[in-house]
Design a protein around this motif. Structure first.
Motif, PDB file in Angstrom:
ATOM      1  N   GLU A  75       0.913  -1.270   0.006  1.00 62.70           N
ATOM      2  CA  GLU A  75      -0.082  -0.065   0.226  1.00 62.70           C
ATOM      3  C   GLU A  75       1.030   1.338  -0.022  1.00 62.70           C
ATOM      4  N   MET A  76       2.154   1.287   0.546  1.00 66.01           N
ATOM      5  CA  MET A  76       2.969   2.337   0.660  1.00 66.01           C
ATOM      6  C   MET A  76       3.721   2.769  -0.665  1.00 66.01           C
TER       7      MET A  76
ATOM      8  N   PHE B 248      10.883  12.843 -13.689  1.00 64.95           N
ATOM      9  CA  PHE B 248      11.883  12.626 -12.809  1.00 64.95           C
ATOM     10  C   PHE B 248      11.610  13.515 -11.508  1.00 64.95           C
ATOM     11  N   LEU B 249      11.363  14.612 -11.803  1.00 65.27           N
ATOM     12  CA  LEU B 249      10.981  15.584 -10.528  1.00 65.27           C
ATOM     13  C   LEU B 249       9.794  15.072  -9.630  1.00 65.27           C
ATOM     14  N   ALA B 250       8.852  14.466 -10.417  1.00 71.02           N
ATOM     15  CA  ALA B 250       7.600  13.931  -9.804  1.00 71.02           C
ATOM     16  C   ALA B 250       7.931  12.732  -8.774  1.00 71.02           C
ATOM     17  N   ALA B 251       9.080  11.811  -9.315  1.00 70.50           N
ATOM     18  CA  ALA B 251       9.454  10.621  -8.601  1.00 70.50           C
ATOM     19  C   ALA B 251      10.290  11.266  -7.498  1.00 70.50           C
ATOM     20  N   ALA B 252      11.233  12.360  -7.559  1.00 68.72           N
ATOM     21  CA  ALA B 252      11.748  12.814  -6.611  1.00 68.72           C
ATOM     22  C   ALA B 252      10.810  13.402  -5.461  1.00 68.72           C
ATOM     23  N   VAL B 253       9.878  14.109  -5.658  1.00 66.81           N
ATOM     24  CA  VAL B 253       8.929  14.579  -4.962  1.00 66.81           C
ATOM     25  C   VAL B 253       7.974  13.365  -4.098  1.00 66.81           C
ATOM     26  N   ALA B 254       7.607  12.223  -4.883  1.00 67.25           N
ATOM     27  CA  ALA B 254       6.990  11.298  -4.245  1.00 67.25           C
ATOM     28  C   ALA B 254       8.005  10.422  -3.549  1.00 67.25           C
ATOM     29  N   ALA B 255       9.250  10.705  -3.733  1.00 64.48           N
ATOM     30  CA  ALA B 255      10.323   9.687  -2.946  1.00 64.48           C
ATOM     31  C   ALA B 255      10.337  10.369  -1.573  1.00 64.48           C
ATOM     32  N   VAL B 256      10.424  11.966  -1.506  1.00 65.22           N
ATOM     33  CA  VAL B 256      10.489  12.679  -0.296  1.00 65.22           C
ATOM     34  C   VAL B 256       9.253  12.592   0.712  1.00 65.22           C
ATOM     35  N   VAL B 257       8.071  12.707  -0.034  1.00 63.49           N
ATOM     36  CA  VAL B 257       7.111  12.586   0.710  1.00 63.49           C
ATOM     37  C   VAL B 257       6.681  11.123   1.447  1.00 63.49           C
TER      38      VAL B 257
ATOM     39  N   PHE C 108       9.390   9.223   2.033  1.00 59.46           N
ATOM     40  CA  PHE C 108      10.316   8.979   3.104  1.00 59.46           C
ATOM     41  C   PHE C 108       9.930   9.715   4.354  1.00 59.46           C
ATOM     42  N   VAL C 109       9.037  10.959   4.396  1.00 60.07           N
ATOM     43  CA  VAL C 109       8.742  11.566   5.724  1.00 60.07           C
ATOM     44  C   VAL C 109       7.619  10.699   6.196  1.00 60.07           C
ATOM     45  N   PHE C 110       6.776   9.979   5.415  1.00 57.05           N
ATOM     46  CA  PHE C 110       5.788   9.173   5.907  1.00 57.05           C
ATOM     47  C   PHE C 110       6.269   8.007   6.336  1.00 57.05           C
ATOM     48  N   GLY C 111       7.177   7.478   5.806  1.00 54.44           N
ATOM     49  CA  GLY C 111       7.685   6.174   6.357  1.00 54.44           C
ATOM     50  C   GLY C 111       8.546   6.448   7.710  1.00 54.44           C
ATOM     51  N   TYR C 112       9.234   7.701   7.902  1.00 51.55           N
ATOM     52  CA  TYR C 112       9.932   8.128   9.043  1.00 51.55           C
ATOM     53  C   TYR C 112       8.888   8.151  10.221  1.00 51.55           C
TER      54      TYR C 112
END
Length: 111
Positions: free
Chosen positions: A42-43, A63-72, A74-78
């Motif tokens: 689900e994540m 590529f920018l959208a993938a970076a945004v998704a990765a950052v968001v 990451f914060v959710f996972g943390y």
């Protein structure tokens, strides 16, 4: 016809890379933390949705959208790790099963 074959091959390679990243994430989570995360899929879907809607709404490059998704994500996972997972790391596995299946059902309800 060649264009079709190249698209099929590129799509297959990209889907394979996504599956490989999902498997790598599950392996790291279970191998390092000894946590069975049933909400991992689900994540991944949330991350893909974030990337998709970033492209659709703001019309940014993929590529920018993938970076945004990765950052968001990451914060959710943390936040998930600090607020939920730490409390269940040293408990029996069936407690972890209940928590992560519940999280999976909760996130599936909002997809």
């Amino acid at each position: 016809m060649l264009s079709l074959w190249l698209n099929v091959i590129a799509g297959g390679v990209l889907i394979g890379l996504v599956y490989g990243l999902v498997a790598l994430g599950l392996t790291i989570i279970f191998g390092v933390m000894r946590v069975v995360n049933f909400a991992h899929g689900e994540m991944v879907v949330f991350g893909i949705y974030i990337g998709y809607w970033t492209v659709r709404i703001w019309d940014v490059p993929i590529f920018l959208a993938a970076a945004v998704a990765a950052v968001v994500m990451f914060v959710f996972g943390y936040l998930l790790e600090t607020l939920v997972v730490k409390r269940f790391v040293n408990r029996p596995h069936h407690y972890q099963f209940i928590v992560f299946i519940g999280l999976s059902l909760l996130s599936a309800a909002y997809c």
